[in-house]
Write an enzyme that holds these catalytic residues in place. Sequence first.
Site, PDB file in Angstrom:
ATOM      1  N   SER A   7       0.987  -1.219  -0.079  1.00 53.12           N
ATOM      2  CA  SER A   7      -0.088  -0.072   0.073  1.00 53.12           C
ATOM      3  C   SER A   7       0.759   1.454  -0.077  1.00 53.12           C
ATOM      4  O   SER A   7       1.524   1.521   0.886  1.00 53.12           O
ATOM      5  CB  SER A   7      -1.113   0.031   1.176  1.00 53.12           C
ATOM      6  OG  SER A   7      -1.631   1.278   1.328  1.00 53.12           O
ATOM      7  N   HIS A  32      -1.190  -1.113  -4.374  1.00 55.24           N
ATOM      8  CA  HIS A  32      -2.749  -0.829  -3.740  1.00 55.24           C
ATOM      9  C   HIS A  32      -2.630   0.749  -3.490  1.00 55.24           C
ATOM     10  O   HIS A  32      -1.595   1.229  -2.906  1.00 55.24           O
ATOM     11  CB  HIS A  32      -2.499  -1.595  -2.414  1.00 55.24           C
ATOM     12  CG  HIS A  32      -4.165  -1.436  -1.856  1.00 55.24           C
ATOM     13  ND1 HIS A  32      -5.055  -2.219  -2.084  1.00 55.24           N
ATOM     14  CD2 HIS A  32      -4.557  -0.602  -0.752  1.00 55.24           C
ATOM     15  CE1 HIS A  32      -6.078  -1.906  -1.531  1.00 55.24           C
ATOM     16  NE2 HIS A  32      -5.749  -1.082  -0.700  1.00 55.24           N
ATOM     17  N   ASP A  34      -4.775   3.548  -1.730  1.00 47.80           N
ATOM     18  CA  ASP A  34      -6.050   3.746  -0.537  1.00 47.80           C
ATOM     19  C   ASP A  34      -6.698   5.224  -0.775  1.00 47.80           C
ATOM     20  O   ASP A  34      -6.191   6.346  -0.474  1.00 47.80           O
ATOM     21  CB  ASP A  34      -5.781   3.544   0.821  1.00 47.80           C
ATOM     22  CG  ASP A  34      -5.447   2.107   1.194  1.00 47.80           C
ATOM     23  OD1 ASP A  34      -6.271   1.357   1.128  1.00 47.80           O
ATOM     24  OD2 ASP A  34      -4.185   1.795   1.528  1.00 47.80           O
ATOM     25  N   MET A  36      -9.227   8.021  -0.070  1.00 44.81           N
ATOM     26  CA  MET A  36     -10.183   8.404   0.905  1.00 44.81           C
ATOM     27  C   MET A  36     -10.511   9.920   0.917  1.00 44.81           C
ATOM     28  O   MET A  36      -9.659  10.669   0.522  1.00 44.81           O
ATOM     29  CB  MET A  36      -9.400   8.531   2.319  1.00 44.81           C
ATOM     30  CG  MET A  36      -8.691   6.843   2.771  1.00 44.81           C
ATOM     31  SD  MET A  36      -7.794   6.966   4.194  1.00 44.81           S
ATOM     32  CE  MET A  36      -6.816   5.338   4.117  1.00 44.81           C
ATOM     33  N   HIS A  65      -8.619   1.138  -4.030  1.00 45.21           N
ATOM     34  CA  HIS A  65      -9.488   0.934  -3.228  1.00 45.21           C
ATOM     35  C   HIS A  65     -10.464   2.355  -2.714  1.00 45.21           C
ATOM     36  O   HIS A  65      -9.641   3.150  -1.984  1.00 45.21           O
ATOM     37  CB  HIS A  65      -8.755   0.404  -1.758  1.00 45.21           C
ATOM     38  CG  HIS A  65      -9.627   0.082  -0.553  1.00 45.21           C
ATOM     39  ND1 HIS A  65      -9.098  -0.031   0.601  1.00 45.21           N
ATOM     40  CD2 HIS A  65     -10.929   0.164  -0.377  1.00 45.21           C
ATOM     41  CE1 HIS A  65     -10.138  -0.133   1.651  1.00 45.21           C
ATOM     42  NE2 HIS A  65     -11.258   0.060   1.004  1.00 45.21           N
ATOM     43  N   MET A  67     -12.291   4.240  -0.476  1.00 45.23           N
ATOM     44  CA  MET A  67     -13.088   4.703   0.865  1.00 45.23           C
ATOM     45  C   MET A  67     -13.727   5.908   0.555  1.00 45.23           C
ATOM     46  O   MET A  67     -13.163   6.917   1.110  1.00 45.23           O
ATOM     47  CB  MET A  67     -12.081   4.660   1.940  1.00 45.23           C
ATOM     48  CG  MET A  67     -11.534   3.142   1.972  1.00 45.23           C
ATOM     49  SD  MET A  67     -10.348   3.320   3.361  1.00 45.23           S
ATOM     50  CE  MET A  67      -8.816   3.216   2.176  1.00 45.23           C
ATOM     51  N   MET A 136     -11.645  -5.857   5.557  1.00 48.69           N
ATOM     52  CA  MET A 136     -10.816  -4.912   6.124  1.00 48.69           C
ATOM     53  C   MET A 136     -10.353  -5.538   7.482  1.00 48.69           C
ATOM     54  O   MET A 136     -11.429  -6.123   8.247  1.00 48.69           O
ATOM     55  CB  MET A 136     -11.302  -3.619   6.463  1.00 48.69           C
ATOM     56  CG  MET A 136     -11.485  -2.680   5.086  1.00 48.69           C
ATOM     57  SD  MET A 136     -10.230  -2.228   4.337  1.00 48.69           S
ATOM     58  CE  MET A 136      -9.163  -1.781   5.419  1.00 48.69           C
ATOM     59  N   GLY A 141      -9.343   4.103   7.481  1.00 45.02           N
ATOM     60  CA  GLY A 141      -8.836   5.445   7.460  1.00 45.02           C
ATOM     61  C   GLY A 141      -7.481   5.848   7.726  1.00 45.02           C
ATOM     62  O   GLY A 141      -6.984   6.795   7.306  1.00 45.02           O
ATOM     63  N   PHE A 142      -6.632   5.004   8.273  1.00 43.29           N
ATOM     64  CA  PHE A 142      -5.185   5.152   8.747  1.00 43.29           C
ATOM     65  C   PHE A 142      -4.664   3.950   8.521  1.00 43.29           C
ATOM     66  O   PHE A 142      -4.941   2.909   9.016  1.00 43.29           O
ATOM     67  CB  PHE A 142      -5.089   5.959  10.187  1.00 43.29           C
ATOM     68  CG  PHE A 142      -6.064   7.252  10.295  1.00 43.29           C
ATOM     69  CD1 PHE A 142      -5.178   8.450  10.025  1.00 43.29           C
ATOM     70  CD2 PHE A 142      -7.070   7.158  10.936  1.00 43.29           C
ATOM     71  CE1 PHE A 142      -6.157   9.594  10.164  1.00 43.29           C
ATOM     72  CE2 PHE A 142      -7.863   8.360  10.935  1.00 43.29           C
ATOM     73  CZ  PHE A 142      -7.268   9.549  10.542  1.00 43.29           C
ATOM     74  N   GLY A 143      -3.263   4.201   8.198  1.00 44.79           N
ATOM     75  CA  GLY A 143      -2.243   3.173   8.164  1.00 44.79           C
ATOM     76  C   GLY A 143      -1.570   2.823   9.343  1.00 44.79           C
ATOM     77  O   GLY A 143      -1.937   3.595  10.683  1.00 44.79           O
ATOM     78  N   GLY A 144      -0.969   1.618   9.452  1.00 45.82           N
ATOM     79  CA  GLY A 144      -0.290   1.147  10.597  1.00 45.82           C
ATOM     80  C   GLY A 144      -1.059   0.725  11.819  1.00 45.82           C
ATOM     81  O   GLY A 144      -0.565   0.633  13.104  1.00 45.82           O
ATOM     82  N   ASP A 174      -6.514  -6.512   4.297  1.00 47.20           N
ATOM     83  CA  ASP A 174      -5.925  -5.197   4.397  1.00 47.20           C
ATOM     84  C   ASP A 174      -6.102  -4.851   5.797  1.00 47.20           C
ATOM     85  O   ASP A 174      -7.165  -4.697   6.534  1.00 47.20           O
ATOM     86  CB  ASP A 174      -6.633  -4.161   3.543  1.00 47.20           C
ATOM     87  CG  ASP A 174      -5.989  -2.816   3.423  1.00 47.20           C
ATOM     88  OD1 ASP A 174      -4.841  -2.601   4.107  1.00 47.20           O
ATOM     89  OD2 ASP A 174      -6.259  -2.021   2.502  1.00 47.20           O
ATOM     90  N   GLY A 175      -4.761  -4.467   6.480  1.00 50.32           N
ATOM     91  CA  GLY A 175      -4.918  -3.631   7.754  1.00 50.32           C
ATOM     92  C   GLY A 175      -4.051  -4.831   8.701  1.00 50.32           C
ATOM     93  O   GLY A 175      -4.416  -5.904   8.892  1.00 50.32           O
ATOM     94  N   GLY A 176      -2.971  -4.140   9.229  1.00 47.47           N
ATOM     95  CA  GLY A 176      -2.228  -4.800  10.210  1.00 47.47           C
ATOM     96  C   GLY A 176      -1.541  -6.291   9.807  1.00 47.47           C
ATOM     97  O   GLY A 176      -1.285  -7.127  10.604  1.00 47.47           O
ATOM     98  N   GLY A 196       1.420  -2.291   4.121  1.00 49.04           N
ATOM     99  CA  GLY A 196       2.025  -1.149   3.821  1.00 49.04           C
ATOM    100  C   GLY A 196       3.224  -0.881   4.629  1.00 49.04           C
ATOM    101  O   GLY A 196       4.368  -0.846   4.279  1.00 49.04           O
TER     102      GLY A 196
END
Length: 215
Positions: A7, A32, A34, A36, A65, A67, A136, A141-144, A174-176, A196
């Site tokens: 990402s 990827h 994102d 937003m 993606h 959002m 998800m 909304g936010f990475g990390g 996607d996510g973590g 990411g």
Amino acid sequence: MIKIAPSLLSADFADLGRDAGRLANWGADLVHMDVMDGHFVPNITFGPAMVRALRPHTALPLDVHLMVENPAAWVSPFRDAGADIITVHAEADRHLQRTLQKIRDTGAQSGAVLNPATPLCAVEHVLRDCDLVLLMCVNPGFGGQRFLPQLPEKIAALRRLADRLNPALEIEVDGGIDPETAKLCREAGATILVAGHAVFSSTDPAGMIRQLRGA
């Protein structure tokens, strides 16, 4: 074959072209992005102009993606800018099947996205209109963010549903995602892993991509 989609949300925003261009050499399969809008999620990132600017920097498919609110209005602008895959949130689109068909009509691959709390029944009746479903593993909304531990069960349930209704369906998560959570997702049936922070913060991004893939 597990696909890895780093990402760009975690890349260097001052030199996104450079970072997008590195991904193929690192062994990534997709790029990827994102998108937003500050309304559907509490952040603002890329628009079609950024996709258009990055398209010459990589031959990898651009996985966009959305959002955003009213995602159907943005299908053509992002496809025209160079998106190869366009995914839209079931929570943001009251006419999801029509939007998925609109994506396919442009020649792009279509995908539906579910937030962590949204049940699989929200996409059950459109699985045949999807090339992939993106689950998800964090609230968007936010990475990390930290991976939600209940998601492997949801991935496995989607795999069972897809095997009945659309066996060719790709399951993207996607996510973590890091080597530990990637293993859980692969074992549950995911086929595309979005990562990411794990990739772009690594001292050996190519090695990290191999770890995520399970090589």
